[in-house]
Scaffold this motif. Structure first.
Motif, PDB file in Angstrom:
ATOM      1  N   ASP A  79       0.838  -1.201   0.000  1.00  0.00           N
ATOM      2  CA  ASP A  79       0.000   0.000   0.000  1.00  0.00           C
ATOM      3  C   ASP A  79       0.873   1.252   0.000  1.00  0.00           C
ATOM      4  O   ASP A  79       1.737   1.427   0.862  1.00  0.00           O
ATOM      5  CB  ASP A  79      -0.918  -0.002   1.222  1.00  0.00           C
ATOM      6  N   GLY A  80       0.682   2.114  -0.988  1.00  0.00           N
ATOM      7  CA  GLY A  80       1.450   3.350  -1.090  1.00  0.00           C
ATOM      8  C   GLY A  80       2.751   3.214  -1.864  1.00  0.00           C
ATOM      9  O   GLY A  80       3.425   4.207  -2.127  1.00  0.00           O
ATOM     10  N   TRP A  81       3.155   1.983  -2.233  1.00  0.00           N
ATOM     11  CA  TRP A  81       4.361   1.788  -3.030  1.00  0.00           C
ATOM     12  C   TRP A  81       4.074   2.264  -4.455  1.00  0.00           C
ATOM     13  O   TRP A  81       2.915   2.341  -4.873  1.00  0.00           O
ATOM     14  CB  TRP A  81       4.759   0.316  -3.059  1.00  0.00           C
ATOM     15  N   THR A  82       5.133   2.587  -5.197  1.00  0.00           N
ATOM     16  CA  THR A  82       4.963   3.039  -6.576  1.00  0.00           C
ATOM     17  C   THR A  82       5.912   2.302  -7.510  1.00  0.00           C
ATOM     18  O   THR A  82       6.991   1.848  -7.112  1.00  0.00           O
ATOM     19  CB  THR A  82       5.220   4.553  -6.713  1.00  0.00           C
ATOM     20  N   LEU A  83       5.477   2.221  -8.760  1.00  0.00           N
ATOM     21  CA  LEU A  83       6.277   1.680  -9.850  1.00  0.00           C
ATOM     22  C   LEU A  83       6.297   2.758 -10.928  1.00  0.00           C
ATOM     23  O   LEU A  83       5.236   3.224 -11.346  1.00  0.00           O
ATOM     24  CB  LEU A  83       5.629   0.393 -10.368  1.00  0.00           C
ATOM     25  N   ARG A  84       7.502   3.204 -11.340  1.00  0.00           N
ATOM     26  CA  ARG A  84       7.629   4.309 -12.300  1.00  0.00           C
ATOM     27  C   ARG A  84       8.545   3.945 -13.449  1.00  0.00           C
ATOM     28  O   ARG A  84       9.452   3.138 -13.279  1.00  0.00           O
ATOM     29  CB  ARG A  84       8.266   5.534 -11.630  1.00  0.00           C
ATOM     30  N   ALA A 134      12.530   0.603 -14.855  1.00  0.00           N
ATOM     31  CA  ALA A 134      11.404   0.457 -13.935  1.00  0.00           C
ATOM     32  C   ALA A 134      11.966   0.644 -12.527  1.00  0.00           C
ATOM     33  O   ALA A 134      12.961   0.016 -12.166  1.00  0.00           O
ATOM     34  CB  ALA A 134      10.774  -0.926 -14.079  1.00  0.00           C
ATOM     35  N   THR A 135      11.339   1.535 -11.756  1.00  0.00           N
ATOM     36  CA  THR A 135      11.797   1.798 -10.391  1.00  0.00           C
ATOM     37  C   THR A 135      10.660   1.505  -9.423  1.00  0.00           C
ATOM     38  O   THR A 135       9.570   2.071  -9.555  1.00  0.00           O
ATOM     39  CB  THR A 135      12.247   3.263 -10.235  1.00  0.00           C
ATOM     40  N   LEU A 136      10.916   0.651  -8.461  1.00  0.00           N
ATOM     41  CA  LEU A 136       9.963   0.305  -7.412  1.00  0.00           C
ATOM     42  C   LEU A 136      10.378   1.040  -6.146  1.00  0.00           C
ATOM     43  O   LEU A 136      11.520   0.912  -5.695  1.00  0.00           O
ATOM     44  CB  LEU A 136       9.954  -1.208  -7.171  1.00  0.00           C
ATOM     45  N   ARG A 137       9.423   1.833  -5.596  1.00  0.00           N
ATOM     46  CA  ARG A 137       9.694   2.564  -4.347  1.00  0.00           C
ATOM     47  C   ARG A 137       8.675   2.173  -3.294  1.00  0.00           C
ATOM     48  O   ARG A 137       7.508   1.929  -3.608  1.00  0.00           O
ATOM     49  CB  ARG A 137       9.623   4.072  -4.598  1.00  0.00           C
ATOM     50  N   ASP A 138       9.122   2.171  -2.039  1.00  0.00           N
ATOM     51  CA  ASP A 138       8.204   1.848  -0.952  1.00  0.00           C
ATOM     52  C   ASP A 138       7.359   3.066  -0.586  1.00  0.00           C
ATOM     53  O   ASP A 138       7.473   4.126  -1.216  1.00  0.00           O
ATOM     54  CB  ASP A 138       8.952   1.274   0.260  1.00  0.00           C
TER      55      ASP A 138
END
Length: 157
Positions: A79-84, A134-138
């Motif tokens: 929840d709230g993580w993002t993929l950019r 692709a960047t995965l952030r918490d």
């Protein structure tokens, strides 16, 4: 003479392959050490170029995806993580729980979210076929993992 030429070619091929494997393996293991502090969720696969023609049909859009794998035994709340992508297109995970040792595929197009497949509900492609990251952030904005492909920063989309 042809046997010795063949033997030299085989030896050169084996040595070149070994050099490539060691060059690739070294940065990967160093990168893994950096992730010990974070949840062991990683970008495990990317299909940036959907098979067939890029005709923007929902089927084609959904054949473009990024896969995340939770390598922990425990579930991780995304929840709230993002993929950019590099162009700033962002997908935000909303109320998603990734079970331990589970994988989820994030498709670009429209669909109904399940335990194994999530949909960005977009009508345009996100991931550049030739080169992108692709960047995965918490949920705190910290980078958890990145996956890059191709060269340069010239995007066609």
């Amino acid at each position: 003479m042809s046997a010795s030429v063949s033997a030299r070619r085989i030896a050169a091929t084996v040595l070149a392959a070994g050099a490539v494997v060691s060059a690739v393996a070294l940065p990967a293991s160093a990168h893994d050490n950096d992730r010990h502090r974070q949840p062991r969720v990683e970008i495990s696969a990317v299909q940036a170029d959907s098979p067939g023609r890029d005709n923007r049909t929902n089927r084609s859009l959904n054949a473009e995806w990024v896969e995340l794998t939770n390598n922990n035994r425990r579930a991780v709340n995304l929840d709230g993580w993002t993929l950019r992508d590099e162009d700033g297109h962002r997908y935000r995970f909303d109320d998603v729980r990734l079970a331990g040792r589970a994988t989820v595929r994030i498709h670009t197009g429209v669909g109904r979210d399940t335990r194994t497949d999530l949909y960005q509900d977009r009508r345009n492609y996100v991931w550049d076929n030739r080169a992108d990251t692709a960047t995965l952030r918490d949920d705190r904005g910290r980078t958890v993992d990145t996956e890059s492909w191709g060269r340069g920063h010239h995007h066609r989309r």
